[in-house]
Design an enzyme around this catalytic site. Sequence first.
Site, short mmCIF file in Angstrom:
data_model
loop_
_atom_site.label_atom_id
_atom_site.label_comp_id
_atom_site.label_asym_id
_atom_site.label_seq_id
_atom_site.Cartn_x
_atom_site.Cartn_y
_atom_site.Cartn_z
N GLU A 92 -3.74 6.43 -2.51
CA GLU A 92 -3.70 5.76 -1.24
C GLU A 92 -3.06 6.84 -0.53
OE1 GLU A 92 -2.15 5.16 1.54
OE2 GLU A 92 -0.98 3.40 1.06
N HIS A 139 8.03 1.23 0.85
CA HIS A 139 7.43 0.70 -0.26
C HIS A 139 7.16 -0.94 -0.04
CE1 HIS A 139 6.84 4.21 -2.64
NE2 HIS A 139 8.12 4.52 -2.22
N HIS A 160 0.15 -1.83 7.86
CA HIS A 160 1.37 -1.00 8.34
C HIS A 160 1.17 0.23 9.17
CE1 HIS A 160 0.31 1.07 4.78
NE2 HIS A 160 1.46 1.95 5.03
N GLU A 182 0.68 13.80 7.53
CA GLU A 182 1.11 13.88 6.48
C GLU A 182 0.39 14.51 5.26
OE1 GLU A 182 2.60 10.05 4.95
OE2 GLU A 182 4.57 10.52 5.82
N ARG A 207 -4.09 -3.73 3.06
CA ARG A 207 -4.21 -2.55 2.23
C ARG A 207 -4.08 -2.93 0.44
NH1 ARG A 207 0.12 -0.66 -0.95
NH2 ARG A 207 0.06 1.65 -1.52
N GLY A 231 0.29 10.39 -5.96
CA GLY A 231 1.15 9.79 -5.25
C GLY A 231 1.34 8.42 -5.43
N GLU A 255 3.77 11.17 -9.32
CA GLU A 255 4.73 10.89 -8.15
C GLU A 255 5.78 11.80 -8.04
OE1 GLU A 255 4.38 8.64 -5.61
OE2 GLU A 255 6.62 9.48 -4.98
N ASP A 301 1.93 -5.16 2.88
CA ASP A 301 0.50 -5.02 3.49
C ASP A 301 -0.65 -5.37 2.61
OD1 ASP A 301 -1.76 -4.30 4.92
OD2 ASP A 301 -0.87 -2.20 5.30
N GLU A 353 0.27 19.49 -8.08
CA GLU A 353 -0.18 20.95 -8.13
C GLU A 353 0.81 21.83 -9.27
OE1 GLU A 353 0.35 19.36 -5.47
OE2 GLU A 353 -1.34 19.36 -3.98
#
Lengths: 357, 357
Positions: free
Chosen positions: A142, A44, A297, A151, A53, A77, A99, A50, A128
């Site tokens: 993101e 994080h 990053h 990922e 981003r 996320g 999250e 970054d 889900e």
Amino acid sequence: MSNEFTPIDHKNNSDHCIVSTLKKRKCTDDDNSYFRSYADIEIHEDMIADSVRTSAYRTAILKNYRQLYKKTVIDVGAGTGILSIFCVQAGAKHVYAVEASDMARQIEKLAAANNMQHRITVLHGKLEDMNLPESVDCIVSEWMGHSLLYESMLESVLYARDHWLKPGGIILPDHAQLFMAPIADADHLPPRLSFWDTVPQDMYKINMASMRTYAEQCLMSRPHVMEVPGYWLQSHPQKLCDIDLYTVTTADLKTIEASFEFSCFGSTDINGFVVWFSVRFPGHITLSTSPYDSVTHWCQTVLYCQSMPVEQDSKVQGHLELRQSQANHRHLHITLKYRADDQSELEQVYSMGGDGS
Amino acid sequence: MSNEFTPIDHKNNSDHCIVSTLKKRKCTDDDNSYFRSYADIEIHEDMIADSVRTSAYRTAILKNYRQLYKKTVIDVGAGTGILSIFCVQAGAKHVYAVEASDMARQIEKLAAANNMQHRITVLHGKLEDMNLPESVDCIVSEWMGHSLLYESMLESVLYARDHWLKPGGIILPDHAQLFMAPIADADHLPPRLSFWDTVPQDMYKINMASMRTYAEQCLMSRPHVMEVPGYWLQSHPQKLCDIDLYTVTTADLKTIEASFEFSCFGSTDINGFVVWFSVRFPGHITLSTSPYDSVTHWCQTVLYCQSMPVEQDSKVQGHLELRQSQANHRHLHITLKYRADDQSELEQVYSMGGDGS
């Protein structure tokens, strides 16, 4: 040998974007471990620090305020929750910050500290498994990993789209592209290989040249996340794929493949390919991880290959396939077929995460 | 946002001994994965390039040639096989190079390239599963991990001692020591914590100060392998333990504990402790990983703690326990109790490898 009290200088090593395999995120074979790695502070720090981003997302969210004002949003996320905050700043009526890692608790504190606790609902768990109270007008996420798809958090974004996005709702970002170019790395790979020819002989009078082949095999069997300087590129880049987040399906993402043909700038030895991505938001806002742009990053991803001599206008042709691992859909298997001019075609397989399953 | 064709400078990042948790070796929960990580080239590059380590072994082996000449040797966890080669150079009659990872194949090639194939037998597998044709006169091994005991390869050395070393045989090295000192880190930890107070506010107009506590918890919950400059140390170091490899038992290694009392140099804030080791060979040859000596690939290990104000001659007292994980004996749990003068005692637990099981 030991001299306990000779002070040494402190070498200040910066760890921004070093040559490495993926080291920040521990990758074992289940989602629990994936989500646990995101409870760690380092990733994080890297993401917030970054500015390419985070500023791209901030700009994209604030400039698209017309689509967000008094609207509802899912942040897929959410991490620290910074994108949820941006959405509230842009006027969103309510944000559902989903999250799965323990960071979820931090998002609640962050929302309260910014006086947004009534407009951000933190949902701790996997998207889900969630039952949201309503459909939403916007999805923000993101989700991008190294080489874009490492990922595979994109699948959760598509789940959100298919289950919770109102007709006509928007996705930020809504478009992704993957790029590739051949490189000549004279700075990093050659010294690592010639190390075995010279260092053991010079330092310890031992011939370890036989390790060179093994080192080459190791370094060529996995992608390297590293900062690629622009001058390594030996042709103009080529776009490998376009992903439209409104229409792409989970099945489409199982395997992404493309043929390529590069025309070389000049006489050199090609010893790899660099891969990177960009994503686009409505309003012509792009977040690029190109070697020609400011470093992020994500750095870039390098696939080393057998060295190929080329001349000006030599054609470097081949095929790249990115395939999700069957054992763990977050891992990637990469198959590269390549040749220069009329040299015979070579094939190299790379494993990204896990143990090659 | 994107500016595809602005060239950027290549930043040459050296990755010698950076601030990090243990990143080079993938640590999952079984021996297979442990051994697989040693088939990777990077760790061997680091070890061979670490001239403090390799030269200490070379010197120790060559200077003890009287004990090795025409004698038999086991090299436990031989890696590239370089220590086996040194033993042959010192005159050993025969060396059994035991290596569980796929590096075993490389040792055979290395022995042949150095014309020692008749004097080095490579045994590919775990020492505990091996049936050697004879007992040996000498055990050589580079078994040390971060904080000495992380990875616990020492147990295999003790197995070799108990099963295959002749009476009167020697062990190289034969002695290990663990050291500790209180530190004041003003360079690394404080900026990482104040990052959350300042950067999000300055860059994105978001108050993320609530993340500081979380960051502190994360950074204090695991050991950090890093290069500690000598000037961080705030008292003379203290020796925590002495391990005699001729007499120590596997049971002794399950838990290593020691009390400490440091007398501080001056007025400062102690925010951690540094731990390091040294090993000794016959003939007064020492391999030290002290912050006052040349850096090695082990660097040092830092245990961050709550900040404690101290004055000159303040007493920093406490207790350190290193305990093998029950789930994986290669992992370590560290419990630190500490206080300064009459402040109340604090306790911090650290997990090294694995997920805190």
